[in-house]
Design a protein around this motif. Structure first.
Motif, PDB file in Angstrom:
ATOM      1  N   ASP A  49     -70.019 -39.038 -34.167  1.00  0.00           N
ATOM      2  CA  ASP A  49     -69.134 -38.970 -33.009  1.00  0.00           C
ATOM      3  C   ASP A  49     -68.868 -40.375 -32.488  1.00  0.00           C
ATOM      4  OD1 ASP A  49     -71.434 -39.708 -31.678  1.00  0.00           O
ATOM      5  OD2 ASP A  49     -71.439 -38.018 -30.295  1.00  0.00           O
ATOM      6  N   SER A  50     -68.460 -40.505 -31.247  1.00  0.00           N
ATOM      7  CA  SER A  50     -68.069 -41.808 -30.707  1.00  0.00           C
ATOM      8  C   SER A  50     -69.226 -42.787 -30.599  1.00  0.00           C
ATOM      9  CB  SER A  50     -67.425 -41.634 -29.328  1.00  0.00           C
ATOM     10  OG  SER A  50     -68.321 -41.017 -28.417  1.00  0.00           O
ATOM     11  N   THR A  51     -70.465 -42.300 -30.646  1.00  0.00           N
ATOM     12  CA  THR A  51     -71.613 -43.200 -30.554  1.00  0.00           C
ATOM     13  C   THR A  51     -71.960 -43.835 -31.892  1.00  0.00           C
ATOM     14  OG1 THR A  51     -73.294 -41.513 -31.050  1.00  0.00           O
ATOM     15  CG2 THR A  51     -72.570 -41.700 -28.757  1.00  0.00           C
ATOM     16  N   ALA A  52     -71.507 -43.230 -32.993  1.00  0.00           N
ATOM     17  CA  ALA A  52     -71.994 -43.600 -34.319  1.00  0.00           C
ATOM     18  C   ALA A  52     -71.802 -45.072 -34.655  1.00  0.00           C
ATOM     19  CB  ALA A  52     -71.320 -42.726 -35.381  1.00  0.00           C
ATOM     20  N   GLY A 217     -71.029 -38.515 -25.284  1.00  0.00           N
ATOM     21  CA  GLY A 217     -70.192 -38.917 -26.399  1.00  0.00           C
ATOM     22  C   GLY A 217     -69.097 -37.901 -26.644  1.00  0.00           C
ATOM     23  N   SER A 218     -68.184 -38.238 -27.546  1.00  0.00           N
ATOM     24  CA  SER A 218     -67.094 -37.324 -27.883  1.00  0.00           C
ATOM     25  C   SER A 218     -66.917 -37.289 -29.395  1.00  0.00           C
ATOM     26  CB  SER A 218     -65.786 -37.765 -27.215  1.00  0.00           C
ATOM     27  OG  SER A 218     -65.399 -39.049 -27.677  1.00  0.00           O
ATOM     28  N   TYR A 219     -66.367 -36.177 -29.861  1.00  0.00           N
ATOM     29  CA  TYR A 219     -66.096 -36.001 -31.288  1.00  0.00           C
ATOM     30  C   TYR A 219     -64.661 -35.514 -31.440  1.00  0.00           C
ATOM     31  CZ  TYR A 219     -66.242 -34.114 -36.013  1.00  0.00           C
ATOM     32  OH  TYR A 219     -65.957 -33.827 -37.334  1.00  0.00           O
ATOM     33  N   LEU A 220     -63.877 -36.251 -32.198  1.00  0.00           N
ATOM     34  CA  LEU A 220     -62.459 -35.941 -32.375  1.00  0.00           C
ATOM     35  C   LEU A 220     -61.765 -35.762 -31.033  1.00  0.00           C
ATOM     36  CD1 LEU A 220     -62.598 -33.464 -35.423  1.00  0.00           C
ATOM     37  CD2 LEU A 220     -62.268 -35.951 -35.438  1.00  0.00           C
ATOM     38  N   GLY A 221     -62.171 -36.612 -30.080  1.00  0.00           N
ATOM     39  CA  GLY A 221     -61.550 -36.608 -28.762  1.00  0.00           C
ATOM     40  C   GLY A 221     -62.025 -35.516 -27.830  1.00  0.00           C
ATOM     41  N   MET A 222     -63.054 -34.770 -28.230  1.00  0.00           N
ATOM     42  CA  MET A 222     -63.555 -33.673 -27.399  1.00  0.00           C
ATOM     43  C   MET A 222     -65.035 -33.852 -27.088  1.00  0.00           C
ATOM     44  SD  MET A 222     -61.743 -30.262 -28.966  1.00  0.00           S
ATOM     45  CE  MET A 222     -62.465 -29.265 -27.658  1.00  0.00           C
TER      46      MET A 222
END
Length: 353
Positions: A49-52, A217-222
């Motif tokens: 996700d966004s943290t990766a 965090g977010s994944y694919l904007g969600m």
């Protein structure tokens, strides 16, 4: 090798999961998937996700494990937008069960199963369902906070969190049960953990009980708190272990303790509304049991108000110094093992398992 897009036709979900853009999104602790096949090779692709890839989120990245036929073959931090793992290789075709597990909690980060490759003629099948189903609602203790760090003075990082070494997951394994863990470190019924005795209202677990999870965090904007949980998983037993963080706010203030009790009763009603037939088991005590009497009062008040007696309570002994501590003075693996044994025995008596 053949390519398989994650779906509920070829994967058995573990805990709360969500299909998003042909990936299987994992948020809460121990969420994941299990599948079987007969073949020679298998690779798994995990999406971060966004943290990766964020250099400022090194301590927050998702931690995963992959097991093959009960043996852990991968243990890693998801530190890239996409990572590929070869999890099985054999010169001859063999029957294989693969389990993909998110070891760390949802608040810090999420991840997703993006793709599976397998050298197999028969395709992938979801792993078999267990005969028993449980859910555990809790906080950092349920998450396995710091279990891989044996120094209580150390602070938390996701790299030392492994929910499979905590009491809830261990209990599910001992009962040979399918499970769902709904847990967030620092969260409570009326207040999150506070070192100043000031109420931390945002850190309330009940507000996320009907969500896929919660994450910064977010994944694919969600974010998982944007996804409503469908409650398709029907547990036979729900264990609620909330109050450790509330106690840091309540202390010995009777008005706060009463507020905790009243809100606990209301949360029990919420849980029951989504799970009409499950046995409810309210537990507390591993990191302090001052609020346990109010757990019992909340359960009794719930029964008095609703007429629902399908509920029980159990007190955990407070952790012992001689059993050691994990990060930030959380329960050690020794303490978790003791708690799992106690909880397993209690559930067997309650449920006749």
């Amino acid at each position: 090798m053949k390519m398989f897009i994650p779906s509920y036709k070829n994967l058995k979900p573990l805990g709360r999961t969500h299909l998003l853009n042909d990936t299987l999104w994992l948020a809460f602790s121990a969420s994941g998937a299990a599948f079987t096949f007969t073949g020679k090779r298998c690779k798994v692709v995990i999406a971060g996700d966004s943290t990766a890839a964020d250099p400022e989120k090194v301590n927050d990245r998702a931690r995963i494990a992959i097991e093959v036929n009960g043996t852990r073959v991968v243990e890693d931090m998801v530190d890239a937008p996409e990572k590929e793992y070869e999890v099985f290789a054999s010169e001859t075709a063999k029957p294989v069960e693969v389990r993909i597990l998110k070891l760390s909690e949802s608040a810090m980060s999420t991840c997703a199963i993006k793709m599976i490759y397998a050298d197999t003629e028969g395709g992938l099948q979801p792993a078999a369902a267990k005969a028993r189903r449980i859910e555990v609602v809790g906080d950092s203790i349920t998450c396995g906070y710091g279990t891989d760090d044996l120094n209580g003075e150390h602070n938390f990082v996701t790299a030392t969190e492994d929910t499979t070494k905590a009491y809830a997951y261990k209990t599910a394994m001992a009962l040979d049960a399918d499970y769902s863990l709904v847990s967030l470190s620092g969260y409570g019924i009326i207040s999150g953990y506070t070192a100043t005795a000031e109420e931390k209202v945002p850190q309330i677990l009940p507000r996320y009980y009907d969500k896929l999870g919660f994450s910064y965090g977010s994944y694919l904007g969600m974010q998982p708190q944007e996804v409503a949980w469908h409650f398709g998983y029907e547990p036979e037993l729900i264990v609620i272990n909330l109050g450790t963080n509330d106690d840091s706010y309540c202390l010995d203030h009777e008005d706060r303790q009463l507020d905790y009790q009243q809100n606990y009763t209301e949360f029990l009603k919420t849980v029951r509304a989504h799970n009409p037939s499950a046995k409810l088991l309210c537990v507390l005590g591993m990191m302090g049991d001052r609020l346990y009497p109010f757990v019992e009062k909340a359960a009794a008040e719930y029964t008095a108000q609703t007429g629902d007696g399908n509920i029980a309570c159990m007190r955990f002994p407070v952790q012992l110094a001689e059993d050691g501590y994990a990060a930030d003075w959380h329960p050690s693996i020794v303490t978790h093992d003791k708690a799992a044994k106690q909880l397993t025995e209690e559930i067997r008596q309650l449920m006749g398992w």
